[in-house]
Design an enzyme around this catalytic site. Structure first.
Site, PDB file in Angstrom:
ATOM      1  N   ALA A  65      -7.851   7.474  -1.850  1.00  0.00           N
ATOM      2  CA  ALA A  65      -9.132   6.935  -2.289  1.00  0.00           C
ATOM      3  C   ALA A  65      -8.920   5.444  -2.580  1.00  0.00           C
ATOM      4  O   ALA A  65      -7.795   5.025  -2.874  1.00  0.00           O
ATOM      5  CB  ALA A  65      -9.592   7.658  -3.550  1.00  0.00           C
ATOM      6  N   GLY A 111      -6.213  11.023  -1.602  1.00  0.00           N
ATOM      7  CA  GLY A 111      -7.423  11.498  -0.926  1.00  0.00           C
ATOM      8  C   GLY A 111      -7.245  11.626   0.579  1.00  0.00           C
ATOM      9  O   GLY A 111      -7.962  12.400   1.226  1.00  0.00           O
ATOM     10  N   GLU A 114      -5.659  14.895   0.992  1.00  0.00           N
ATOM     11  CA  GLU A 114      -6.688  15.897   0.651  1.00  0.00           C
ATOM     12  C   GLU A 114      -7.706  16.052   1.781  1.00  0.00           C
ATOM     13  O   GLU A 114      -8.197  17.151   2.037  1.00  0.00           O
ATOM     14  CB  GLU A 114      -7.363  15.497  -0.671  1.00  0.00           C
ATOM     15  CG  GLU A 114      -6.401  15.660  -1.849  1.00  0.00           C
ATOM     16  CD  GLU A 114      -6.936  15.092  -3.145  1.00  0.00           C
ATOM     17  OE1 GLU A 114      -7.224  13.874  -3.175  1.00  0.00           O
ATOM     18  OE2 GLU A 114      -7.081  15.851  -4.117  1.00  0.00           O
ATOM     19  N   GLU A 134      -1.018  10.672  -7.190  1.00  0.00           N
ATOM     20  CA  GLU A 134      -1.963  10.326  -8.265  1.00  0.00           C
ATOM     21  C   GLU A 134      -1.323  10.217  -9.642  1.00  0.00           C
ATOM     22  O   GLU A 134      -1.735   9.382 -10.450  1.00  0.00           O
ATOM     23  CB  GLU A 134      -3.117  11.348  -8.319  1.00  0.00           C
ATOM     24  CG  GLU A 134      -4.148  11.195  -7.214  1.00  0.00           C
ATOM     25  CD  GLU A 134      -3.789  11.919  -5.926  1.00  0.00           C
ATOM     26  OE1 GLU A 134      -2.623  12.351  -5.783  1.00  0.00           O
ATOM     27  OE2 GLU A 134      -4.665  12.033  -5.058  1.00  0.00           O
TER      28      GLU A 134
HETATM   29  N1  COA Z   1      -6.753   1.859  -2.214  1.00  0.00           N
HETATM   30  C1  COA Z   1      -7.077   0.568  -2.009  1.00  0.00           C
HETATM   31  N2  COA Z   1      -6.350  -0.270  -1.261  1.00  0.00           N
HETATM   32  C2  COA Z   1      -5.245   0.227  -0.682  1.00  0.00           C
HETATM   33  C3  COA Z   1      -4.834   1.574  -0.846  1.00  0.00           C
HETATM   34  C4  COA Z   1      -5.657   2.402  -1.655  1.00  0.00           C
HETATM   35  N3  COA Z   1      -5.371   3.683  -1.862  1.00  0.00           N
HETATM   36  N4  COA Z   1      -3.695   1.754  -0.179  1.00  0.00           N
HETATM   37  C5  COA Z   1      -3.396   0.577   0.406  1.00  0.00           C
HETATM   38  N5  COA Z   1      -4.323  -0.341   0.103  1.00  0.00           N
HETATM   39  C6  COA Z   1      -4.391  -1.739   0.531  1.00  0.00           C
HETATM   40  C7  COA Z   1      -3.407  -2.616  -0.232  1.00  0.00           C
HETATM   41  O1  COA Z   1      -3.950  -2.991  -1.484  1.00  0.00           O
HETATM   42  C8  COA Z   1      -3.255  -3.783   0.714  1.00  0.00           C
HETATM   43  O2  COA Z   1      -4.395  -4.592   0.624  1.00  0.00           O
HETATM   44  P1  COA Z   1      -4.225  -6.199   0.557  1.00  0.00           P
HETATM   45  O3  COA Z   1      -3.552  -6.563   1.833  1.00  0.00           O
HETATM   46  O4  COA Z   1      -5.641  -6.683   0.479  1.00  0.00           O
HETATM   47  O5  COA Z   1      -3.394  -6.480  -0.644  1.00  0.00           O
HETATM   48  C9  COA Z   1      -3.302  -3.098   2.089  1.00  0.00           C
HETATM   49  O6  COA Z   1      -3.954  -1.856   1.883  1.00  0.00           O
HETATM   50  C10 COA Z   1      -1.934  -2.827   2.683  1.00  0.00           C
HETATM   51  O7  COA Z   1      -1.188  -2.073   1.753  1.00  0.00           O
HETATM   52  P2  COA Z   1       0.268  -2.484   1.233  1.00  0.00           P
HETATM   53  O8  COA Z   1       0.488  -1.822  -0.093  1.00  0.00           O
HETATM   54  O9  COA Z   1       0.440  -3.957   1.290  1.00  0.00           O
HETATM   55  O10 COA Z   1       1.191  -1.815   2.354  1.00  0.00           O
HETATM   56  P3  COA Z   1       2.690  -1.324   2.184  1.00  0.00           P
HETATM   57  O11 COA Z   1       3.185  -1.049   3.566  1.00  0.00           O
HETATM   58  O12 COA Z   1       3.475  -2.294   1.357  1.00  0.00           O
HETATM   59  O13 COA Z   1       2.624   0.036   1.361  1.00  0.00           O
HETATM   60  C11 COA Z   1       1.694   2.212   0.786  1.00  0.00           C
HETATM   61  C12 COA Z   1       1.986   1.184   1.912  1.00  0.00           C
HETATM   62  C13 COA Z   1       0.865   3.321   1.413  1.00  0.00           C
HETATM   63  C14 COA Z   1       3.026   2.787   0.277  1.00  0.00           C
HETATM   64  C15 COA Z   1       0.937   1.539  -0.372  1.00  0.00           C
HETATM   65  O14 COA Z   1      -0.176   0.841   0.165  1.00  0.00           O
HETATM   66  C16 COA Z   1       0.429   2.488  -1.421  1.00  0.00           C
HETATM   67  O15 COA Z   1       1.203   2.981  -2.223  1.00  0.00           O
HETATM   68  N6  COA Z   1      -0.913   2.724  -1.458  1.00  0.00           N
HETATM   69  C17 COA Z   1      -1.541   3.500  -2.479  1.00  0.00           C
HETATM   70  C18 COA Z   1      -1.295   4.973  -2.269  1.00  0.00           C
HETATM   71  C19 COA Z   1      -1.925   5.781  -3.369  1.00  0.00           C
HETATM   72  O16 COA Z   1      -1.546   5.717  -4.529  1.00  0.00           O
HETATM   73  N7  COA Z   1      -2.924   6.599  -2.992  1.00  0.00           N
HETATM   74  C20 COA Z   1      -3.584   7.479  -3.903  1.00  0.00           C
HETATM   75  C21 COA Z   1      -4.812   6.870  -4.448  1.00  0.00           C
HETATM   76  S1  COA Z   1      -5.605   7.979  -5.570  1.00  0.00           S
END
Ligand code: COA
Length: 259
Positions: A65, A111, A114, A134
């Site tokens: 999400a 999400g 999910e 989460e």
């Molecule tokens: N919500 C909003 N933005 C998200 C996102 C999310 N769940 N997951 C990734 N993004 C965005 C990042 O903020 C970043 O945006 P920016 O370039 O404007 O800063 C972009 O997507 C790229 O992500 P980034 O984190 O730079 O890539 P990465 O390769 O370093 O890491 C992940 C990849 C998937 C490990 C990392 O993005 C992450 O942990 N995301 C969140 C996962 C999460 O907790 N999901 C559950 C949400 S309830």
């Protein structure tokens, strides 16, 4: 026309591609609303037999999400977010009348996992990583993950994934029963299409009934065996049944009409 989805057709298959690649296809409110509409359209379009959902690009299916949208939410806004999501998208897919396959092409987190869990079948590319992280945000899964993950992998593995928040590899997901197949990324969509096209040769009405009856196994207070008897019995009155049996006896391919 959608802002965050790309919708395409290949024969009777509707492809829905979540198209927010710069945010790793994170599900914001608008994307969820568009998903609801695209899925509703597919379920009500006679020319569509089933759906394949995937994410744009090669890195992510859906990374969860959209965290930036709920960062200042209170409890009642959180409740509304989860309730709307369940109703509009996740339950809509699971209880839909047509088969939906998740083609997991990279990160499927929160999400995103999910969403894949709500689909009827999951195929992953070999670079995919899956998790419910989460708890690392001070939350728990809110789009059905606590229930659907346990149903697929058992309570013990669901506890481990949800309590650690760790990601697992596509190979682990295959071994755990979380995904049905793992293939190289460039074969992901063709594998999903191969399976869906096979399903589409079967009676659409029987498929619809089977989806409903299989789902009843996990609906509290519903007797799945009774649902099965009723679904089985009802099938005998359908032209699809007559066609299926006639085609078998006449040694030809059936021509089902969803009737
Ligand atoms: N919500 C909003 N933005 C998200 C996102 C999310 N769940 N997951 C990734 N993004 C965005 C990042 O903020 C970043 O945006 P920016 O370039 O404007 O800063 C972009 O997507 C790229 O992500 P980034 O984190 O730079 O890539 P990465 O390769 O370093 O890491 C992940 C990849 C998937 C490990 C990392 O993005 C992450 O942990 N995301 C969140 C996962 C999460 O907790 N999901 C559950 C949400 S309830």
């Amino acid at each position: 026309m959608f802002e965050n989805l790309f919708v395409d057709y290949n024969g009777a298959i509707q492809h829905i591609i979540i198209n927010r690649e710069s945010k790793l296809n994170a599900l914001n409110k608008n994307t969820l609303a568009e998903l609801h509409t695209a899925i509703y359209d597919a379920f009500n379009n006679d020319r569509v037999g089933g759906i394949i959902i995937t994410g744009a690009g090669q890195k992510a299916f859906v990374a969860g999400a959209d965290i930036s949208e709920f960062s200042s939410f209170d409890s009642s806004q959180g409740e509304q977010l989860a309730r709307n999501g369940h109703r509009l998208v996740f339950n809509q897919i699971e209880n839909g009348k047509k088969p939906v396959i998740a083609a997991i092409n990279g990160f499927a987190l929160g999400g995103g996992l999910e969403l894949a869990l709500a689909c009827h079948i999951r195929i992953a590319s070999d670079n995919a990583k899956m998790g419910l992280p989460e708890v690392s945000l001070g939350l728990i899964p809110g789009y059905g993950g606590t229930q659907r993950l346990s149903q697929l992998v058992g309570k013990g593995k669901a506890f481990e994934m949800i309590l650690t928040g760790d990601m697992i590899t596509a190979q682990d997901a295959l071994q755990w029963g979380l995904v049905n197949h793992v293939v190289p990324q460039d074969e992901l969509i063709s594998k999903a299409e191969e399976i869906l096209n096979k399903i589409l040769t079967r009676s659409p009405l029987a498929i619809e009934t089977a989806i409903g009856v299989i789902n009843s196994a996990t609906q509290p207070g519903v007797d799945g065996y009774e649902k099965e008897i009723q679904g089985f019995a009802k099938s005998f009155n359908t032209p699809d049944f007559k066609e299926g049996v006639s085609a078998f006896l006449e040694k030809r391919k059936p021509d089902f009409q969803r009737k």
